[in-house]
Design a protein around this motif. Structure first.
Motif, PDB file in Angstrom:
ATOM      1  N   TYR A 212       1.366   3.813   0.511  1.00  0.00           N
ATOM      2  CA  TYR A 212       2.745   4.067   0.053  1.00  0.00           C
ATOM      3  C   TYR A 212       2.874   5.481  -0.490  1.00  0.00           C
ATOM      4  O   TYR A 212       3.840   6.192  -0.184  1.00  0.00           O
ATOM      5  N   MET A 213       1.893   5.898  -1.272  1.00  0.00           N
ATOM      6  CA  MET A 213       1.909   7.243  -1.846  1.00  0.00           C
ATOM      7  C   MET A 213       1.914   8.314  -0.754  1.00  0.00           C
ATOM      8  O   MET A 213       2.678   9.283  -0.817  1.00  0.00           O
ATOM      9  N   ALA A 214       1.066   8.126   0.256  1.00  0.00           N
ATOM     10  CA  ALA A 214       0.863   9.153   1.262  1.00  0.00           C
ATOM     11  C   ALA A 214       1.951   9.180   2.338  1.00  0.00           C
ATOM     12  O   ALA A 214       2.275  10.247   2.873  1.00  0.00           O
ATOM     13  N   THR A 215       2.520   7.998   2.649  1.00  0.00           N
ATOM     14  CA  THR A 215       3.409   7.923   3.796  1.00  0.00           C
ATOM     15  C   THR A 215       4.788   7.358   3.474  1.00  0.00           C
ATOM     16  O   THR A 215       5.710   7.470   4.289  1.00  0.00           O
ATOM     17  N   GLY A 216       4.930   6.685   2.341  1.00  0.00           N
ATOM     18  CA  GLY A 216       6.184   6.015   2.033  1.00  0.00           C
ATOM     19  C   GLY A 216       6.277   4.630   2.630  1.00  0.00           C
ATOM     20  O   GLY A 216       7.258   3.927   2.404  1.00  0.00           O
ATOM     21  N   ASP A 217       5.251   4.189   3.362  1.00  0.00           N
ATOM     22  CA  ASP A 217       5.227   2.854   3.968  1.00  0.00           C
ATOM     23  C   ASP A 217       4.874   1.839   2.897  1.00  0.00           C
ATOM     24  O   ASP A 217       3.757   1.840   2.368  1.00  0.00           O
TER      25      ASP A 217
END
Length: 222
Positions: A212-217
């Motif tokens: 989530y942090m890296a991609t927003g997924d």
């Protein structure tokens, strides 16, 4: 100048999470070693180090609150701060589990003779924690997906272990042991297997929050 201070604060938070990750991994790995070797002295050291993990958690919590309240991060920075706080919570819980396992060992309670390979299962969970920490440091979403997939393997090992443990209760009548003592040993074994499974769950949570942090997924978040 203000922008540089802000970036320095973000970097300090990242380093604090990595430092806490390394400490928690070391503590859990030592608790596993103490369990496997019946090393009560090493177990005592794990228990006595619990406060260090709590101090790291509180420091990260303060850093996150300050960043949210004073800097009002947005977009990727906001995801990073939110993920860091949640990851520190998972790390703190892994530290608690390490202490619980160590306390059983420190009390001199032996692990009963069984076909369940608890130390190997625990080492797999410990490796997941280390890999999740590395993935967070590198913001490696692909590595995180692999870690999450490995959690299913630990779940299967835990189910198999529990079946074996409950199978032991069926053969109790054939054993020349004190029933109360025997069931206490079974309970300790069940609790330890559950603890180890939960460590893998927390490692998977760390991986999901890093994605989530890296991609927003956010599809891997629970």
């Amino acid at each position: 100048m203000a922008r540089k201070h802000y970036q320095d604060e973000l970097e300090a938070l990242r380093e604090a999470v990595i430092e806490m990750s390394d400490l928690v991994y070391t503590q859990f790995d030592r608790s596993v070693t103490a369990l496997a070797d019946h090393d009560t002295e090493l177990a005592r050291q794990v228990v006595e180090s619990e406060e260090r993990i709590n101090e790291h958690y509180l420091e990260i919590e303060r850093n996150c609150i300050d960043l949210l309240g004073l800097q009002q991060p947005v977009a990727g920075d906001l995801r990073f701060v939110a993920a860091s706080f949640k990851i520190s919570t998972d790390l703190e819980r892994i530290g608690d589990i390490a202490v619980k396992i160590a306390e059983r060992t420190e009390a001199g309670l032996p692990m009963m003779d069984t076909d369940v390979d608890v130390p190997s299962m625990a080492q797999e969970s410990a490796t997941m924690v280390a890999d999740a920490s590395d993935a967070f440091e590198a913001a490696d979403a692909e590595a995180c997906r692999e870690i999450i997939a490995r959690d299913d393997q630990i779940d299967q090992l835990a189910k198999h272990a529990n079946r074996q443990i409950f199978g032991e209760t069926v053969t109790l009548d054939a054993k020349t042991v004190d029933p109360d003592e025997y069931y206490e040993e079974l309970l300790r074994l069940l609790l330890t297997v559950t603890d180890i499974e939960q460590v893998a769950d927390h490692a998977a949570n760390i991986a999901a929050r890093t994605i989530y942090m890296a991609t927003g997924d956010d599809s891997f978040l629970e």
